[in-house]
Design a protein around this motif. Structure first.
Motif, PDB file in Angstrom:
ATOM      1  N   LYS A 142       0.822  -1.207   0.000  1.00 37.16           N
ATOM      2  CA  LYS A 142       0.000   0.000   0.000  1.00 37.16           C
ATOM      3  C   LYS A 142       0.857   1.259   0.000  1.00 37.16           C
ATOM      4  N   ALA A 157      -4.338  -2.541  -4.726  1.00 36.65           N
ATOM      5  CA  ALA A 157      -4.102  -1.263  -5.382  1.00 36.65           C
ATOM      6  C   ALA A 157      -4.133  -1.391  -6.904  1.00 36.65           C
ATOM      7  N   THR A 211      -1.028   1.653 -11.632  1.00 36.69           N
ATOM      8  CA  THR A 211      -1.422   3.048 -11.789  1.00 36.69           C
ATOM      9  C   THR A 211      -1.885   3.314 -13.217  1.00 36.69           C
ATOM     10  N   GLY A 259      -6.005   3.718  -9.810  1.00 39.05           N
ATOM     11  CA  GLY A 259      -5.465   2.380  -9.960  1.00 39.05           C
ATOM     12  C   GLY A 259      -6.420   1.473 -10.694  1.00 39.05           C
ATOM     13  N   GLY A 268      -7.924  -0.357  -4.261  1.00 37.18           N
ATOM     14  CA  GLY A 268      -7.041  -0.030  -3.155  1.00 37.18           C
ATOM     15  C   GLY A 268      -5.949   0.973  -3.482  1.00 37.18           C
ATOM     16  N   TRP A 269      -5.930   1.509  -4.693  1.00 37.43           N
ATOM     17  CA  TRP A 269      -4.883   2.456  -5.075  1.00 37.43           C
ATOM     18  C   TRP A 269      -4.961   3.706  -4.215  1.00 37.43           C
ATOM     19  N   ARG A 270      -3.798   4.165  -3.730  1.00 33.66           N
ATOM     20  CA  ARG A 270      -3.766   5.303  -2.820  1.00 33.66           C
ATOM     21  C   ARG A 270      -2.967   6.484  -3.344  1.00 33.66           C
TER      22      ARG A 270
END
Length: 723
Positions: free
Chosen positions: A132, A420, A423, A449, A453-455
């Motif tokens: 993450k 995630a 990108t 993403g 879960g991409w942050r």
């Protein structure tokens, strides 16, 4: 534990002496496995708190267990400096970020791998192996042939860097610390040391390094952290399994349960004063010698290995409570069963039966199972005493097998584990969306993403064809983006487009779109960049999966009408919001160049990339509109209406502000087959001569702004005499 006591054995030799020697050789005392002053076994809190103290014990892990480990090597924090902004009229911002490299010892024996990793209680690495937060992670499994980590070797020197053979450890290289207050977070690891649950006896045998040769303890543990002395490990596991240690040849064995060989003994009695024979010595301890309530603390795999407690309570007299800490991972039901079995054994241990036997009983060692004539059940010899030719065996009844129990570990609130993905990146020059004109080109970056879960991701920017790259800060919050599946086709920009629709495929099913009424649209809702056209939509219809159909379109917003109808399937689509766009100011010198971007997030093995032409769309005025012509004093008069980069909403009905240093236009008059004429004027009008209208004549008008000229607006004038 079983013990042997030898007292007043005078004048014995020959066969009797040999028997005593055999028993002594088999005795389980405190000189080999159970040495005095042993360290206590590990407490549950020790497995949850990360340490870095020199000399801290590293547990040997079995099964699957969650542990904090010990930091065994670390660098100082590394400071990274980045500059943002600084375009014409804009102050620059200096940002600082920090990374660190460090190594954490996990297990004092080899492991198979690491699953999830928590940082300050939040998931750093998910069950799918995705991180993450961006970091370089390497795992050394603890083999006896493993080499030194390359990062440690580079820092310490290859000749002095330890390989830590036999110790499993993890290395984090340049781990980003922004999410953790710019400090190394407290880490815990889900470590897989064995492929399946491990029997308690096997753990004891491994921890004792061969001193314990065999075991029939049937309790299986999902995971266990063996720390401290072999005695501490053996005692806690024997207690949990309801086991005891007995001699087995020249080694020890862990025994448990009533199953197995048991010799039947009959009490022969012992001489008392006056020659009387005493039989049936029995002792029952007070009720409070056994706890009335027993609480077992353990690690619950169903609750991310957090500590849980199961309680067992017996009826009857007594008020004492006991707490046992078992550094093992087991289910709530198994923990309840162990607690109830331990409490039942403690109650049975109150009763002790002592048998008085002849010298032949010296062959019955401590720890042996026996049956007592006239008594139900199976007993074990807990203590053996030889005195005056009488062998006394102190026996304790063996509890029956525990009945399976039902139990709840409590409500589980696991840390969110959203993958995630990789990108996805869209970049485009953005017209000014506010009421203040921009002074430098504005490059908008929308990132997200391929999974929910991409942050975030770190951005790099180049405006010179990739010759030089510079840090552009982090991406903004996840944007709602995807690709165009079905283009909307051409339509006028001045009217609501109710004939066409736009179909888009969003990046993943967690992204959603919503409807907007007319008032919301007027306030700027549901604005998106579709290809090169800013578009708004009133209705969003889900088509299944991540595909949506958008209708009730407002086309060519903020001067992008030139892109209407130019979209193709596969072109980018991104919703416009202040929170989900990173806007990068560029210098005016980049107009005409191509901005190149890369973004790399925790889930990217390779950075994502995007390109966007810098046309000056954000700093030049929009093209004039409403071109019309009619008779004039010098031939044909052409007139138009200017537009402005300021005052887009036109709230008061007055003419919009100019938004430029001066009002100027460049007009190109191009008769068919003739030479084009270019004029500049300070009013929204121009004259076309009759000679220029002898054939069809194309007139193009551009507004000259402070930083460049607008896109063209064109009108085709027919020859004079033709309508």
């Amino acid at each position: 534990m079983a013990t042997l006591v030898l007292t007043a054995v005078g004048g014995l030799f020959g066969p009797v002496g040999a028997a005593i020697g055999a028993i002594a050789g088999q005795a389980i005392d405190r000189g080999v496995l159970f040495k005095p002053a042993a360290r206590e076994g590990p407490r549950l809190t020790e497995l949850a708190v990360q340490t870095s103290s020199y000399g801290t014990a590293i547990p040997k892990l079995f099964g699957t267990m969650r542990v904090a480990g010990s930091v065994i090597w670390a660098t100082d924090l590394i400071e990274h400096r980045s500059k943002e902004g600084g375009g014409k009229g804009q102050p620059s911002t200096i940002g600082y970020s920090y990374t660190a490299s460090f190594a954490v010892a996990l297990s004092g024996r080899a492991i198979l791998g690491v699953g999830r990793i928590w940082a300050d209680g939040k998931l750093l690495r998910g069950a799918a192996g995705d991180f993450k937060t961006r970091t370089g992670f390497r795992l050394h499994l603890g083999g006896e042939d493993q080499g030194a980590d390359p990062l440690i070797a580079a820092a310490e020197g290859i000749a002095t860097a330890p390989a830590h053979r036999g110790i499993a450890y993890a290395v984090f290289e340049d781990m980003e610390l922004g999410d953790f207050g710019n400090r190394i977070p407290s880490l815990t690891f889900e470590v897989m040391a064995d492929a399946a649950p491990v029997a308690a006896g096997a753990i004891v045998a491994a921890a004792a390094a061969g001193t314990v040769a065999g075991a029939d303890a049937v309790i299986a543990l999902d995971g266990f952290a063996a720390s401290g002395s072999a005695r501490a490990v053996a005692e806690i596991l024997a207690e949990a399994a309801g086991g005891w240690f007995a001699a087995d040849g020249g080694a020890l064995a862990l025994r448990a349960g009533a199953a197995g060989d048991a010799v039947t003994l009959e009490d022969e009695g012992a001489h008392a004063g006056g020659g009387a024979m005493l039989r049936g010595e029995r002792a029952i301890a007070a009720a409070d010698s056994a706890p009335r309530v027993l609480a077992l603390a353990y690690h619950d795999p169903a609750r991310d290995y957090q500590a849980g407690i199961q309680r067992a309570e017996r009826p009857g007299a007594g008020s004492r409570e006991a707490r046992i800490e078992l550094p093992a991972a087991i289910t709530a039901a198994a923990a309840r069963q162990v607690a109830e079995a331990m409490l039942a054994r403690a109650e049975l241990d109150r009763e002790r039966r002592t048998l008085s036997l002849g010298p032949g009983a010296m062959a019955v060692p401590p720890g042996a199972r026996v049956r007592i004539a006239g008594e139900p059940g199976v007993w074990r010899v807990d203590r053996s005493t030889i005195e005056a030719m009488v062998v006394k065996l102190e026996c304790v009844r063996i509890a029956p097998a525990a009945v399976a129990a039902e139990a709840s570990g409590g409500r589980a609130l696991p840390a969110p584990d959203l993958v995630a993905g990789t990108t996805l990146l869209h970049a485009f020059e953005l017209p000014p969306l506010g009421e203040t004109p921009a002074e430098v080109p504005q490059l908008a970056v929308a990132a997200a993403g391929s999974a929910a879960g991409w942050r975030g991701a770190a951005l790099l920017l180049s405006t010179d064809g990739g010759a030089r790259w510079e840090a552009a800060g982090p991406a903004a919050l996840p944007a709602v983006l995807g690709t165009i599946a079905v283009p909307p086709g051409p339509a006028p920009a001045a009217l609501a487009d109710r004939a066409n629709a736009l179909e888009v495929a969003l990046a993943h099913g967690g992204m959603t779109l919503a409807d907007a009424d007319a008032a919301a649209l007027h306030a700027g809702a549901n604005l998106a960049m579709a290809g090169g056209e800013l578009i708004q939509f009133a209705s969003a219809e889900p088509l299944g999966g991540a595909r949506w159909r958008l209708s009730g379109l407002w086309r060519g917003r903020r001067g992008t009408e030139a892109a209407i109808g130019t979209q193709m399937a596969g072109d980018g689509f991104a919703m416009i919001s202040a929170e989900a766009l990173a806007v990068l100011p560029l210098s005016l010198s980049t107009i005409g160049a191509t901005a190149m971007l890369t973004a790399q997030g925790p889930g990217d093995s390779e950075p994502a990339s995007a390109e966007a032409p810098v046309t000056g769309l954000s700093v030049v005025p929009p093209s004039p509109v409403h071109l019309r012509f009619g008779p004039g004093t010098e031939g044909t008069e052409l007139r138009w209406v200017r537009r402005s980069r300021a005052g887009w909403r036109w709230i008061d009905g007055a003419d919009s502000p100019l938004g430029e240093e001066s009002e100027r236009y460049r007009v190109t008059i191009a008769p068919e087959g003739g030479e084009a004429r270019v004029i500049e004027t300070g009013v929204p009008a121009a004259a076309v001569t009759d000679a220029e209208r002898e054939s069809p004549c194309l007139v193009t008008v551009r507004q000259i702004g402070t930083h460049g000229v607008s896109a063209p607006a064109s009108i085709l004038l027919p020859p004079l005499g033709e309508s």
